[in-house]
Write an enzyme that holds these catalytic residues in place. Structure first.
Site, PDB file in Angstrom:
ATOM      1  N   LYS A 139     -25.346  41.401  34.432  1.00  0.00           N
ATOM      2  CA  LYS A 139     -25.194  40.564  33.233  1.00  0.00           C
ATOM      3  C   LYS A 139     -25.851  39.211  33.440  1.00  0.00           C
ATOM      4  O   LYS A 139     -26.475  38.668  32.529  1.00  0.00           O
ATOM      5  CB  LYS A 139     -23.716  40.431  32.854  1.00  0.00           C
ATOM      6  CG  LYS A 139     -23.149  41.792  32.463  1.00  0.00           C
ATOM      7  CD  LYS A 139     -22.049  41.782  31.460  1.00  0.00           C
ATOM      8  CE  LYS A 139     -21.996  43.158  30.827  1.00  0.00           C
ATOM      9  NZ  LYS A 139     -20.810  43.586  30.240  1.00  0.00           N
TER      10      LYS A 139
ATOM     11  N   LYS B 273     -27.008  52.839  30.535  1.00  0.00           N
ATOM     12  CA  LYS B 273     -25.670  53.134  30.030  1.00  0.00           C
ATOM     13  C   LYS B 273     -25.527  52.772  28.555  1.00  0.00           C
ATOM     14  O   LYS B 273     -26.077  51.766  28.104  1.00  0.00           O
ATOM     15  CB  LYS B 273     -24.666  52.307  30.857  1.00  0.00           C
ATOM     16  CG  LYS B 273     -23.225  52.693  30.653  1.00  0.00           C
ATOM     17  CD  LYS B 273     -22.286  51.713  31.351  1.00  0.00           C
ATOM     18  CE  LYS B 273     -21.957  50.533  30.470  1.00  0.00           C
ATOM     19  NZ  LYS B 273     -20.653  49.909  30.726  1.00  0.00           N
TER      20      LYS B 273
ATOM     21  N   LYS C   1     -21.504  48.492  24.636  1.00  0.00           N
ATOM     22  CA  LYS C   1     -21.270  47.840  23.338  1.00  0.00           C
ATOM     23  C   LYS C   1     -21.903  46.456  23.211  1.00  0.00           C
ATOM     24  O   LYS C   1     -22.270  46.053  22.124  1.00  0.00           O
ATOM     25  CB  LYS C   1     -19.780  47.811  22.990  1.00  0.00           C
ATOM     26  CG  LYS C   1     -18.887  47.031  23.921  1.00  0.00           C
ATOM     27  CD  LYS C   1     -17.460  47.066  23.425  1.00  0.00           C
ATOM     28  CE  LYS C   1     -16.454  47.391  24.507  1.00  0.00           C
ATOM     29  NZ  LYS C   1     -16.467  46.547  25.710  1.00  0.00           N
TER      30      LYS C   1
HETATM   31  N1  AQP Z   1     -21.306  54.457  28.642  1.00  0.00           N
HETATM   32  C1  AQP Z   1     -20.057  54.644  29.085  1.00  0.00           C
HETATM   33  N2  AQP Z   1     -19.670  55.857  29.524  1.00  0.00           N
HETATM   34  C2  AQP Z   1     -18.407  56.062  29.971  1.00  0.00           C
HETATM   35  N3  AQP Z   1     -17.461  55.085  30.006  1.00  0.00           N
HETATM   36  C3  AQP Z   1     -17.813  53.868  29.567  1.00  0.00           C
HETATM   37  N4  AQP Z   1     -17.131  52.713  29.476  1.00  0.00           N
HETATM   38  C4  AQP Z   1     -17.938  51.765  28.953  1.00  0.00           C
HETATM   39  N5  AQP Z   1     -19.159  52.273  28.703  1.00  0.00           N
HETATM   40  C5  AQP Z   1     -19.109  53.578  29.084  1.00  0.00           C
HETATM   41  C6  AQP Z   1     -15.742  52.556  29.838  1.00  0.00           C
HETATM   42  O1  AQP Z   1     -15.079  51.977  28.725  1.00  0.00           O
HETATM   43  C7  AQP Z   1     -14.102  51.048  29.183  1.00  0.00           C
HETATM   44  C8  AQP Z   1     -14.411  49.737  28.491  1.00  0.00           C
HETATM   45  O2  AQP Z   1     -14.608  48.735  29.347  1.00  0.00           O
HETATM   46  P1  AQP Z   1     -14.919  47.251  28.970  1.00  0.00           P
HETATM   47  O3  AQP Z   1     -14.854  47.001  27.520  1.00  0.00           O
HETATM   48  O4  AQP Z   1     -14.026  46.412  29.801  1.00  0.00           O
HETATM   49  O5  AQP Z   1     -16.378  46.990  29.421  1.00  0.00           O
HETATM   50  P2  AQP Z   1     -17.536  47.782  30.038  1.00  0.00           P
HETATM   51  O6  AQP Z   1     -17.113  48.736  31.067  1.00  0.00           O
HETATM   52  O7  AQP Z   1     -18.530  46.759  30.504  1.00  0.00           O
HETATM   53  O8  AQP Z   1     -18.034  48.555  28.751  1.00  0.00           O
HETATM   54  P3  AQP Z   1     -19.231  48.194  27.812  1.00  0.00           P
HETATM   55  O9  AQP Z   1     -19.142  49.031  26.588  1.00  0.00           O
HETATM   56  O10 AQP Z   1     -20.495  48.277  28.597  1.00  0.00           O
HETATM   57  O11 AQP Z   1     -18.904  46.713  27.414  1.00  0.00           O
HETATM   58  P4  AQP Z   1     -19.740  45.401  27.560  1.00  0.00           P
HETATM   59  O12 AQP Z   1     -21.065  45.753  26.952  1.00  0.00           O
HETATM   60  O13 AQP Z   1     -18.997  44.377  26.807  1.00  0.00           O
HETATM   61  O14 AQP Z   1     -19.837  45.057  29.011  1.00  0.00           O
HETATM   62  C9  AQP Z   1     -14.189  51.026  30.715  1.00  0.00           C
HETATM   63  O15 AQP Z   1     -13.228  51.894  31.271  1.00  0.00           O
HETATM   64  C10 AQP Z   1     -15.565  51.533  30.962  1.00  0.00           C
HETATM   65  O16 AQP Z   1     -15.729  52.098  32.237  1.00  0.00           O
END
Ligand code: AQP
Length: 331
Positions: free
Chosen positions: A111, A195, A198
């Site tokens: 990030k 990946k 969001k």
């Molecule tokens: N692509 C993915 N495949 C499987 N699992 C996923 N998770 C996120 N993306 C995938 C799982 O969703 C949960 C949400 O975690 P988070 O909101 O704390 O942040 P993250 O893991 O960083 O998910 P994002 O969507 O990528 O959010 P941003 O973009 O805000 O950083 C976790 O259990 C994660 O593993």
């Protein structure tokens, strides 16, 4: 009874990756364990975000939790910032994780690499400390996560062991992570080497997408050379990602999904993947819409904050006592 804790950040529109890797499975624990599911809004502030967006996303996430089948009578559903013990424990625990180990975290490296140095907040760097507090406050035994969050649970284990070694073995509970066999990392449909995420949407399916858009996105997903529907992450990342999505939704193994699609052409394969995703998302989206409209999530979050605070404060007081902070009311 085992304690299970997990959360999602309200950083953007939830994706099919969040659903398959996390949300869909939370309800599986509520009959056998004591479940805590929270909205990690303080974590959402670690990258620049519009106040209206974080507010709306928090409401959405609460409604999505309920739409996924989480029962507020069985699971405690709450917003992180509504339980002040998270920030208080954070102030203590930040002294026991070290700069070197925090700078090695993949999420921080990825990030921060996209940002100008002068715009990287301390919160992004210290993210794993707060996440460790989220987990430790509830004496969680199990933390269900997608693959990308394993490292953060591992550093929580290191912290917990460090605290217990220094202040006594029962000061905090050392948690374990749980990753799904299938679907722990759903990839972008437009670039299956990155990946689905969001906060950096690229080829994402969003849980609020209209069903015709979901179908269109799947039908135009990047595929690979050749014509065989086969799971081969290295040589066929696009097909492997679609097979993973199908297997996760149908709750079958990758091998069974592959066997089902023997002899299929890519177009027919994609059509069936789209059918499966739509069959899952359509009723889910309808439940979400009803909850957003009737605002029933608000009462759930209020009650959740009360229940969570009671439990979190017990741990907070135990840690305060262990490290030697004077309890002026306890004398
Ligand atoms: N692509 C993915 N495949 C499987 N699992 C996923 N998770 C996120 N993306 C995938 C799982 O969703 C949960 C949400 O975690 P988070 O909101 O704390 O942040 P993250 O893991 O960083 O998910 P994002 O969507 O990528 O959010 P941003 O973009 O805000 O950083 C976790 O259990 C994660 O593993």
């Amino acid at each position: 009874m085992e304690r299970i804790l997990s959360g999602i950040k309200p950083t953007g529109n939830l994706t099919l990756g969040n659903y398959i890797g996390a949300l869909k499975h939370f309800k599986d624990f509520q009959d056998s364990g004591e479940v805590f599911i929270f909205i990690a809004d303080l974590h959402a502030l670690t990258l620049p975000i519009d106040p209206k967006a974080i507010n709306d996303n928090t409401r959405d996430l609460a409604a999505f939790y309920l739409a996924s089948g989480l029962d507020p009578k069985k699971a405690t559903i709450f917003v992180q910032s509504s339980v002040s013990a998270h920030a208080e424990l954070n102030a203590i625990m930040q002294n026991y994780l070290y700069m070197g180990e925090l700078s090695r975290m993949t999420q921080f490296k990825e990030k921060s690499a996209k940002m100008n140095d002068s715009a990287i907040g301390l919160g992004l760097f210290a993210y794993p400390v707060l996440m460790a507090c989220d987990i430790l406050l509830y004496d969680a035994d199990i933390v269900p996560v997608g693959e990308d969050q394993i490292q953060h649970v591992e550093i929580t284990r290191d912290l917990a062991n460090r605290i217990n070694k220094r202040y006594g073995k029962d000061t905090v509970v050392v948690p374990n992570y749980r990753v799904n066999k299938v679907g722990a990392r759903i990839m972008s449909l437009s670039d299956p080497t990155v990946k689905m995420s969001k906060s950096d949407p690229k080829g994402d399916i969003f849980l609020k997408d209209p069903m015709n858009v979901v179908r269109k996105k799947i039908m135009s997903a990047v595929t690979d050379l050749g014509s065989e529907v086969k799971f081969d992450k290295e040589n066929k990342p696009g097909i492997s990602n679609l097979l993973t999505i199908y297997a996760s939704i149908k709750e079958i193994s990758i091998e069974d999904a592959e066997a089902h699609f023997v002899g299929y052409r890519y177009g027919d394969f994609k059509r069936e993947v789209a059918d499966a995703v739509i069959a899952e998302l359509e009723p889910f989206q309808q439940r979400y819409q009803q909850i957003i409209n009737d605002k029933s999530y608000l009462a759930v979050l209020r009650e959740g904050a009360e229940r969570a605070s009671k439990i979190a404060n017990v741990t907070l007081n135990r840690v305060k006592k262990a490290v030697g902070l004077l309890d002026v009311y306890g004398e």
